[in-house]
Design a protein around this motif. Structure first.
Motif, PDB file in Angstrom:
ATOM      1  N   VAL A  16      32.280  38.854  46.554  1.00  0.00           N
ATOM      2  CA  VAL A  16      33.309  37.889  46.172  1.00  0.00           C
ATOM      3  C   VAL A  16      33.665  38.064  44.698  1.00  0.00           C
ATOM      4  N   GLY A  17      32.649  38.259  43.864  1.00  0.00           N
ATOM      5  CA  GLY A  17      32.928  38.513  42.454  1.00  0.00           C
ATOM      6  C   GLY A  17      33.226  39.968  42.164  1.00  0.00           C
ATOM      7  N   ALA A  18      32.425  40.863  42.772  1.00  0.00           N
ATOM      8  CA  ALA A  18      32.560  42.285  42.445  1.00  0.00           C
ATOM      9  C   ALA A  18      33.904  42.854  42.884  1.00  0.00           C
ATOM     10  N   SER A  19      34.457  42.363  43.991  1.00  0.00           N
ATOM     11  CA  SER A  19      35.745  42.887  44.434  1.00  0.00           C
ATOM     12  C   SER A  19      36.867  42.475  43.490  1.00  0.00           C
ATOM     13  N   ASN A  20      36.715  41.327  42.832  1.00  0.00           N
ATOM     14  CA  ASN A  20      37.685  40.942  41.809  1.00  0.00           C
ATOM     15  C   ASN A  20      37.645  41.938  40.656  1.00  0.00           C
ATOM     16  N   LEU A  21      36.447  42.237  40.186  1.00  0.00           N
ATOM     17  CA  LEU A  21      36.297  43.221  39.108  1.00  0.00           C
ATOM     18  C   LEU A  21      36.765  44.595  39.575  1.00  0.00           C
ATOM     19  N   GLY A  22      36.430  44.966  40.818  1.00  0.00           N
ATOM     20  CA  GLY A  22      36.841  46.256  41.352  1.00  0.00           C
ATOM     21  C   GLY A  22      38.348  46.394  41.433  1.00  0.00           C
ATOM     22  N   GLY A  23      39.021  45.355  41.877  1.00  0.00           N
ATOM     23  CA  GLY A  23      40.475  45.402  41.977  1.00  0.00           C
ATOM     24  C   GLY A  23      41.138  45.577  40.624  1.00  0.00           C
ATOM     25  N   ARG A  24      40.669  44.825  39.632  1.00  0.00           N
ATOM     26  CA  ARG A  24      41.249  44.951  38.289  1.00  0.00           C
ATOM     27  C   ARG A  24      40.960  46.324  37.688  1.00  0.00           C
ATOM     28  N   THR A  25      39.750  46.833  37.965  1.00  0.00           N
ATOM     29  CA  THR A  25      39.369  48.144  37.432  1.00  0.00           C
ATOM     30  C   THR A  25      40.203  49.245  38.062  1.00  0.00           C
ATOM     31  N   LEU A  26      40.357  49.223  39.395  1.00  0.00           N
ATOM     32  CA  LEU A  26      41.155  50.255  40.055  1.00  0.00           C
ATOM     33  C   LEU A  26      42.605  50.204  39.590  1.00  0.00           C
ATOM     34  N   ALA A  27      43.127  49.008  39.360  1.00  0.00           N
ATOM     35  CA  ALA A  27      44.509  48.898  38.860  1.00  0.00           C
ATOM     36  C   ALA A  27      44.654  49.614  37.519  1.00  0.00           C
ATOM     37  N   ASP A  28      43.692  49.390  36.608  1.00  0.00           N
ATOM     38  CA  ASP A  28      43.758  50.060  35.307  1.00  0.00           C
ATOM     39  C   ASP A  28      43.580  51.564  35.445  1.00  0.00           C
ATOM     40  N   LEU A  29      42.693  51.998  36.341  1.00  0.00           N
ATOM     41  CA  LEU A  29      42.483  53.434  36.545  1.00  0.00           C
ATOM     42  C   LEU A  29      43.745  54.102  37.101  1.00  0.00           C
ATOM     43  N   ILE A  30      44.373  53.463  38.096  1.00  0.00           N
ATOM     44  CA  ILE A  30      45.581  54.028  38.704  1.00  0.00           C
ATOM     45  C   ILE A  30      46.708  54.118  37.674  1.00  0.00           C
ATOM     46  N   LEU A  31      46.823  53.087  36.840  1.00  0.00           N
ATOM     47  CA  LEU A  31      47.879  53.058  35.834  1.00  0.00           C
ATOM     48  C   LEU A  31      47.554  53.906  34.610  1.00  0.00           C
ATOM     49  N   GLY A  32      46.330  54.442  34.563  1.00  0.00           N
ATOM     50  CA  GLY A  32      45.953  55.292  33.438  1.00  0.00           C
ATOM     51  C   GLY A  32      45.735  54.535  32.147  1.00  0.00           C
ATOM     52  N   LEU A  33      45.350  53.271  32.245  1.00  0.00           N
ATOM     53  CA  LEU A  33      45.138  52.454  31.051  1.00  0.00           C
ATOM     54  C   LEU A  33      43.720  52.650  30.525  1.00  0.00           C
ATOM     55  N   ASP A  34      43.576  52.678  29.212  1.00  0.00           N
ATOM     56  CA  ASP A  34      42.255  52.788  28.593  1.00  0.00           C
ATOM     57  C   ASP A  34      41.819  51.393  28.165  1.00  0.00           C
ATOM     58  N   THR A  35      41.066  50.736  29.032  1.00  0.00           N
ATOM     59  CA  THR A  35      40.615  49.374  28.767  1.00  0.00           C
ATOM     60  C   THR A  35      39.097  49.317  28.916  1.00  0.00           C
ATOM     61  N   PRO A  36      38.472  48.225  28.441  1.00  0.00           N
ATOM     62  CA  PRO A  36      37.017  48.095  28.643  1.00  0.00           C
ATOM     63  C   PRO A  36      36.616  48.190  30.115  1.00  0.00           C
ATOM     64  N   LEU A  37      37.496  47.775  31.023  1.00  0.00           N
ATOM     65  CA  LEU A  37      37.162  47.828  32.453  1.00  0.00           C
ATOM     66  C   LEU A  37      36.834  49.232  32.918  1.00  0.00           C
ATOM     67  N   VAL A  38      37.573  50.231  32.424  1.00  0.00           N
ATOM     68  CA  VAL A  38      37.417  51.597  32.947  1.00  0.00           C
ATOM     69  C   VAL A  38      36.300  52.367  32.247  1.00  0.00           C
ATOM     70  N   ARG A  39      35.681  51.737  31.252  1.00  0.00           N
ATOM     71  CA  ARG A  39      34.622  52.437  30.501  1.00  0.00           C
ATOM     72  C   ARG A  39      33.223  51.932  30.886  1.00  0.00           C
ATOM     73  N   GLN A  40      33.106  51.353  32.064  1.00  0.00           N
ATOM     74  CA  GLN A  40      31.823  50.791  32.493  1.00  0.00           C
ATOM     75  C   GLN A  40      30.998  51.823  33.270  1.00  0.00           C
ATOM     76  N   PRO A  41      29.670  51.636  33.299  1.00  0.00           N
ATOM     77  CA  PRO A  41      28.811  52.636  33.944  1.00  0.00           C
ATOM     78  C   PRO A  41      28.998  52.727  35.456  1.00  0.00           C
ATOM     79  N   TRP A  42      29.605  51.718  36.082  1.00  0.00           N
ATOM     80  CA  TRP A  42      29.840  51.804  37.514  1.00  0.00           C
ATOM     81  C   TRP A  42      31.147  52.533  37.833  1.00  0.00           C
ATOM     82  N   VAL A  43      31.916  52.888  36.815  1.00  0.00           N
ATOM     83  CA  VAL A  43      33.118  53.685  37.018  1.00  0.00           C
ATOM     84  C   VAL A  43      32.735  55.155  36.951  1.00  0.00           C
ATOM     85  N   ILE A  44      32.982  55.859  38.049  1.00  0.00           N
ATOM     86  CA  ILE A  44      32.532  57.245  38.173  1.00  0.00           C
ATOM     87  C   ILE A  44      33.650  58.178  37.712  1.00  0.00           C
TER      88      ILE A  44
END
Length: 326
Positions: free
Chosen positions: A298-326
């Motif tokens: 319930v919580g992790a999918s919220n973080l996952g959705g925001r992270t994937l959005a930034d990754l797809i858009l090519g944004l360099d944000t704290p979300l995409v620099r986390q250790p769970w981002v491969i």
């Protein structure tokens, strides 16, 4: 799994990662307030209770020491003795527990429906009852049509086995839950949980519960694993499955041993084979993936959705620099 994921970080990076995780409930609160989604949101924190055996106290104290060794403080996770615990939840044999404020409870079906209405108002079409039978880079296939897309995001979690080759990486396990009839105010005066706190007992059954907005006790425990990693399709709980959960909450709250249970259900969730969540994005293939939430979806999918959005858009944000981002 946070100890394995965060082990290679500096103390400052680790603290930033914890702050990101702890901020998920506040992010959800901002969205539902802005968009007018009523989903019974209450941020009352969570209580991890040592409730039946003294060994649970030792386990929880060791867990708390590990959290504090990673840079967290009493503001994040703090020990409650039996009397302090009783100010929030009154259980039969309290040995103490951990309180963490960074947790909210919601009605997840109300949240999902509210989000669906929101994105439809934004012009997004949602197609239901259209199982995908094959997927690859750039396209999906159903029984009735093929769909081309620049990006494919298989958000399937516990249903990874239905879309090869995702089943190699995530296994379905089941969690089962019951809800009592609405309980009178006098009963809740005995039990507590008056701020929407979530709670769990520190046991191998992995129990979890909350007081719902309409004053039911909602209580679950991990429901198990189907042989060979098969999905469970029938979630009409058997009498023994319901009664196990009654036994477990009756051990915590003896006054509820005979209470009427009005609802019982469950679901498949995704467990990664390495017990780590993952978020990844392949720009060349147009595929983005997140999953392996292990019951924290319930919580992790919220973080996952925001992270994937930034990754797809090519944004360099704290979300995409986390250790769970491969």
């Amino acid at each position: 799994g946070e100890d394995r994921l965060l082990a290679g970080l500096t103390p400052e990076q680790r603290r930033a990662s914890f702050d990101l995780l702890h901020a998920i409930p506040d992010e959800v609160a901002q969205v539902i307030e802005r968009e007018g989604i009523d989903c019974d949101y209450r941020k009352g924190g969570v209580l991890y209770c040592a409730a039946r055996y003294p060994e649970q106290e030792a386990t929880l104290r060791a867990y708390l020491a590990k959290l504090h060794s990673q840079g967290l403080t009493d503001d994040d996770y703090r020990w409650l003795g039996p009397q302090q615990l009783a100010e929030q939840i009154r259980i039969a044999k309290p040995y103490g527990g951990i309180y963490a404020p960074h947790v909210a409870t919601i009605h997840p079906a109300k949240l999902v429906r509210g989000l669906a209405r929101l994105v439809e108002r934004m012009g997004v079409k949602i197609y239901e009852n259209s199982p995908v039978t094959h997927w690859q880079s750039g396209s999906l296939r159903t029984d009735k049509a093929s769909v081309r897309a620049s990006w494919v995001v298989p958000a399937v979690e516990g249903y990874a086995t239905t879309l090869a080759p995702l089943g190699r990486y995530q296994l379905p396990v089941q969690s089962l839950i019951v809800a009592t009839e609405p309980l009178p105010a006098s009963t809740w005066d005995e039990i507590g949980l008056n701020r929407g706190q979530a709670f769990g007992e520190s046991s191998r059954q992995v129990t979890y519960g909350q007081r719902s907005a309409d004053n039911r006790l909602v209580f679950g425990a991990r429901g198990g694993y189907q042989f060979a990693g098969k999905l469970r399709h029938n979630f009409d709980l058997t009498d023994s499955e319901v009664e196990l959960r009654r036994y477990l909450f009756g051990e915590l709250f003896p006054q509820l041993k005979k209470v009427r249970i009005t609802h019982a259900w469950g679901g498949n969730l995704g467990m990664s084979r390495r017990f780590k969540p993952h978020m990844l994005c392949d720009h060349a293939a147009g595929i983005a993936l997140a999953g392996g939430y292990g019951g924290e979806g319930v919580g992790a999918s919220n973080l996952g959705g925001r992270t994937l959005a930034d990754l797809i858009l090519g944004l360099d944000t704290p979300l995409v620099r986390q250790p769970w981002v491969i």
